[in-house]
Motif scaffolding. Structure first.
Motif, short mmCIF file in Angstrom:
data_model
loop_
_atom_site.label_atom_id
_atom_site.label_comp_id
_atom_site.label_asym_id
_atom_site.label_seq_id
_atom_site.Cartn_x
_atom_site.Cartn_y
_atom_site.Cartn_z
N ARG A 39 3.60 1.60 -1.04
CA ARG A 39 4.62 1.84 -2.41
C ARG A 39 3.84 2.80 -3.50
O ARG A 39 4.20 3.17 -4.29
CB ARG A 39 4.83 0.63 -2.91
CG ARG A 39 6.19 -0.14 -2.26
CD ARG A 39 6.20 -1.64 -3.01
NE ARG A 39 7.41 -2.48 -2.45
CZ ARG A 39 7.59 -3.60 -2.47
NH1 ARG A 39 6.91 -4.28 -3.43
NH2 ARG A 39 8.68 -4.12 -2.11
N THR A 40 2.47 2.82 -3.06
CA THR A 40 1.56 3.64 -4.02
C THR A 40 1.49 4.83 -3.56
O THR A 40 0.27 5.42 -3.89
CB THR A 40 0.26 2.77 -4.40
OG1 THR A 40 -0.35 2.50 -2.94
CG2 THR A 40 0.65 1.28 -5.01
N ARG B 46 0.88 -1.29 0.02
CA ARG B 46 0.07 0.00 0.05
C ARG B 46 0.96 1.10 -0.30
O ARG B 46 0.59 2.34 -0.63
CB ARG B 46 -0.92 0.06 1.25
CG ARG B 46 -1.99 -1.19 1.43
CD ARG B 46 -3.18 -0.90 0.52
NE ARG B 46 -3.76 0.21 0.89
CZ ARG B 46 -4.63 0.62 1.95
NH1 ARG B 46 -4.71 -0.34 2.60
NH2 ARG B 46 -5.21 2.00 2.16
N THR C 187 0.63 8.87 -3.22
CA THR C 187 0.67 9.83 -4.18
C THR C 187 0.14 11.03 -3.50
O THR C 187 -0.26 10.84 -2.40
CB THR C 187 -0.40 9.42 -5.13
OG1 THR C 187 -1.60 9.39 -4.66
CG2 THR C 187 -0.27 8.06 -6.06
N ASN D 179 -3.49 10.38 -2.15
CA ASN D 179 -3.79 9.48 -1.05
C ASN D 179 -2.87 9.35 0.22
O ASN D 179 -2.98 8.74 1.14
CB ASN D 179 -3.68 8.15 -1.43
CG ASN D 179 -2.25 7.53 -1.83
OD1 ASN D 179 -1.32 7.95 -1.61
ND2 ASN D 179 -2.26 6.50 -2.82
#
Length: 224
Positions: A6-7, A4, A9, A12
């Motif tokens: 790693r994503t 999670r 942005t 988020n």
């Protein structure tokens, strides 16, 4: 969690901070997108208070100031070196005393809240700096002089000289002066750390520079 995080942005990052305790070193790239709630959570869970102070400009908000104060009240230690702590105090003092920074908050009640939280945090950190200064011992022989270059673009030299002066004056009764084409004394002699910070922020860079200008009076008076 790893997948999670790693994503991460801009969109988020605040939602993921609600779920996971991620080190600020991983979050720093998103500093401009952190809301105050996320900043407060980071300040509360980050293992070392030193980290919060190091990145204070990124995380500053009233809740973070209150968390710093609370962690200090609870006996948490600051391990930043004296010079770095003084630099952090300068930043906090400048933010506290800059009308545009406070006015940007909005209504008067919120502005008062910001001022109050920064004052409390600043006072706690002053005490820590004073305690550190009292413990410092240096192998130098008197007399000691600190000479700062306040010529144009040398604001950093002014701040550095005043911080060094606070240290050396306490330990060796060092003299502080500034020079451009000639030597001149500071507007006042700092007696406390708060005085040192005031002097660092109010001494303005101006004029040309001649390094020997800071030494002439010492040679003339046979002080060195």
């Amino acid at each position: 969690m790893v997948a999670r995080c790693r994503t991460l942005t801009n969109e988020n990052v605040n939602d993921l901070i609600k779920e996971f305790k991620m080190p600020y070193s991983h979050l720093k790239q998103f500093k401009d997108h952190l809301n105050d709630r996320s900043k407060a959570k980071i300040a509360a869970y980050e293992e070392k208070l030193d980290t919060i102070l190091w990145y204070y400009e990124d995380l500053q908000c009233p809740d973070v100031d209150d968390i710093i104060s609370e962690r200090l009240e609870n006996g948490e230690e600051i391990n930043l070196p004296y010079g770095k702590l003084m630099e952090r105090l300068l930043i906090l003092r400048k933010l506290r005393d800059t009308p545009s920074e406070i006015a940007a908050v909005g209504n008067v009640q919120d502005q008062n809240l910001v001022q109050s939280s920064k004052n409390k945090c600043y006072s706690y950190l002053l005490s820590v700096a004073e305690s550190q200064l009292a413990k410092i011992k240096l192998p130098l022989e008197s007399p000691v002089a600190v000479m700062g270059d306040p010529s144009y673009s040398m604001d950093v030299a002014i701040r550095t000289a005043t911080i060094l002066a606070s240290l050396l004056t306490a330990v060796y009764s060092a003299k502080l002066n500034f020079f451009h084409t000639g030597m001149f004394l500071p507007a006042f002699t700092p007696k406390t750390i708060d005085d040192v910070l005031t002097l660092a922020l109010t001494t303005k860079a101006h004029g040309l520079t001649a390094n020997a200008g800071g030494l002439v009076s010492y040679y003339d008076n046979k002080e060195i």
